[in-house]
Design a protein around this motif. Structure first.
Motif, PDB file in Angstrom:
ATOM      1  N   ALA A 150       1.008  -1.157  -0.064  1.00  0.00           N
ATOM      2  CA  ALA A 150       0.039   0.082  -0.055  1.00  0.00           C
ATOM      3  C   ALA A 150       1.108   1.305   0.125  1.00  0.00           C
ATOM      4  N   TRP A 151       0.517   2.300  -0.765  1.00  0.00           N
ATOM      5  CA  TRP A 151       1.276   3.324  -0.765  1.00  0.00           C
ATOM      6  C   TRP A 151       0.353   4.576  -0.605  1.00  0.00           C
ATOM      7  N   ARG A 152       0.724   5.952   0.140  1.00  0.00           N
ATOM      8  CA  ARG A 152      -0.243   6.734   0.318  1.00  0.00           C
ATOM      9  C   ARG A 152       0.315   8.113  -0.478  1.00  0.00           C
ATOM     10  N   GLN A 190      -0.949  12.030  -1.716  1.00  0.00           N
ATOM     11  CA  GLN A 190      -1.660  13.314  -1.552  1.00  0.00           C
ATOM     12  C   GLN A 190      -1.472  14.102  -2.891  1.00  0.00           C
ATOM     13  N   ASN A 201      -6.427  12.850  -0.429  1.00  0.00           N
ATOM     14  CA  ASN A 201      -5.711  11.803  -0.056  1.00  0.00           C
ATOM     15  C   ASN A 201      -6.230  10.494  -0.791  1.00  0.00           C
ATOM     16  N   TYR A 202      -5.118   9.501  -1.264  1.00  0.00           N
ATOM     17  CA  TYR A 202      -5.279   8.337  -1.997  1.00  0.00           C
ATOM     18  C   TYR A 202      -4.600   7.407  -1.322  1.00  0.00           C
ATOM     19  N   GLU A 203      -4.933   5.921  -1.287  1.00  0.00           N
ATOM     20  CA  GLU A 203      -4.143   4.937  -0.790  1.00  0.00           C
ATOM     21  C   GLU A 203      -4.265   4.188  -2.103  1.00  0.00           C
ATOM     22  N   SER A 238      -3.057   0.451  -3.886  1.00  0.00           N
ATOM     23  CA  SER A 238      -2.235  -0.795  -3.253  1.00  0.00           C
ATOM     24  C   SER A 238      -2.166  -1.620  -4.440  1.00  0.00           C
ATOM     25  N   ALA A 280       4.414   9.588  -3.354  1.00  0.00           N
ATOM     26  CA  ALA A 280       3.871   8.688  -2.635  1.00  0.00           C
ATOM     27  C   ALA A 280       4.777   7.847  -1.614  1.00  0.00           C
ATOM     28  N   ARG A 296       5.470   4.576   0.954  1.00  0.00           N
ATOM     29  CA  ARG A 296       5.023   3.032   1.367  1.00  0.00           C
ATOM     30  C   ARG A 296       4.229   3.166   2.666  1.00  0.00           C
ATOM     31  N   ALA A 297       3.080   2.705   2.814  1.00  0.00           N
ATOM     32  CA  ALA A 297       2.558   2.767   3.837  1.00  0.00           C
ATOM     33  C   ALA A 297       3.135   2.132   4.980  1.00  0.00           C
TER      34      ALA A 297
END
Length: 307
Positions: free
Chosen positions: A194-196, A198, A207-209, A211, A287, A289-290
């Motif tokens: 998963a990557w965050r 903005q 905001n987006y996530e 994956s 981005a 990585r979460a």
């Protein structure tokens, strides 16, 4: 049909081998690779497919008489080295480097390819057997994303090549002739997880996530926007270069997002084109990585791992 060709090639190699054998060892894998020279026309095509230039550092695994490394140095000014366990082949290769006046650029070592440090390479060439390629594959996948791997005749199992060319090789097997397959792989960045992200959309931060699922260079995934998941489309990964797109509702309107960028460890950067009935813009994006997937995962296809 392709599997049949692989079997035939594996059968022909021992018939054509010279008396000297290259013994290649790794942990619990001890395959033998016969010395069969790569025809010069195939060498030239391998270097062309690898897009070899003077800026590259080329390592040839099982280098034989050194013709791949020497040709790259003489034709393009490429630096590099070859490794082989047969001292006769090493002597021939270093003699060839001297005759072609490229000893300032290349050399050859009597060395086990599995114990050779490959991290300096931007291009790796090889003419090994399938089981050797598979044994070597985990080490190759650890190399810097974008490293080019070029193999004569043999693939890497379920790691499908980025490019494959078949050509006639009249000088193959001591003049008996035959077809040669040339495979090119680009070592992929590891983007699974998963990557965050903005982005400013119509002046408002959004905001987006995102994956990703990954098997070697094949990727797919979803993006989550305002709690709603949408499918990623057109995802492509070539080395550290990434493109993908998706459409999602943002600020009350449908917006298409077309991303392109580069991956560096746990970060991505690039540009995204945003288009919809109310807007059209191109903005920078980055981005991270979460945290729950911050450790870069192993490559799918390695033993007992899922990417």
């Amino acid at each position: 049909m392709q599997q049949l060709m692989m079997v035939l090639k594996a059968a022909l190699l021992p018939l054509a081998m010279a008396a000297a054998m290259i013994e290649v060892q790794a942990a619990d894998v001890r395959p033998s690779v016969p010395y069969v020279p790569t025809p010069q026309a195939v060498v030239d095509r391998m270097l062309a497919m690898g897009r070899v230039t003077a800026q590259d550092y080329l390592i040839d695994l099982g280098s034989g008489d050194g013709r791949i490394v020497v040709t790259a140095a003489k034709k393009f000014g490429t630096r590099g080295f070859g490794v082989d366990l047969n001292p006769v082949r090493i002597s021939e290769a270093n003699d060839s480097a001297r005759r072609n006046n490229v000893t300032d650029k290349v050399t050859f070592y009597q060395r086990d390819l599995f114990e050779t440090d490959l991290t300096q390479a931007t291009v790796i060439t090889m003419y090994l057997l399938p089981r050797v390629n598979i044994a070597l594959r985990p080490k190759l996948l650890e190399l810097k994303p974008g490293t080019r791997l070029v193999s004569h005749d043999f693939d890497m199992g379920d790691w499908k090549a980025d490019e494959l060319v078949r050509m006639d090789a009249a000088d193959k097997f001591s003049g008996a002739g035959g077809d040669s397959d040339i495979y090119l792989w680009i070592v992929p960045a590891r983007i699974a997880g998963a990557w965050r992200v903005q982005l400013p959309v119509s002046g408002k931060p959004q905001n987006y996530e995102v994956s990703f699922e990954q098997q070697f260079q094949q990727i797919s995934g979803t993006a989550r926007v305002n709690g709603r998941a949408v499918k990623i489309e057109g995802a492509k990964l070539r080395g550290d270069e990434l493109t993908f797109s998706f459409a999602a509702e943002v600020n009350g309107g449908a917006v298409k997002h077309e991303f392109n960028g580069r991956v560096s460890g746990n970060e991505m950067t690039g540009q995204v084109a945003l288009s919809g009935s109310r807007m059209a813009a191109r903005v920078e994006w980055n981005a991270e990585r979460a945290a729950r997937t911050a450790a870069i995962p192993p490559v799918a296809g390695e033993r007992n791992t899922v990417y």
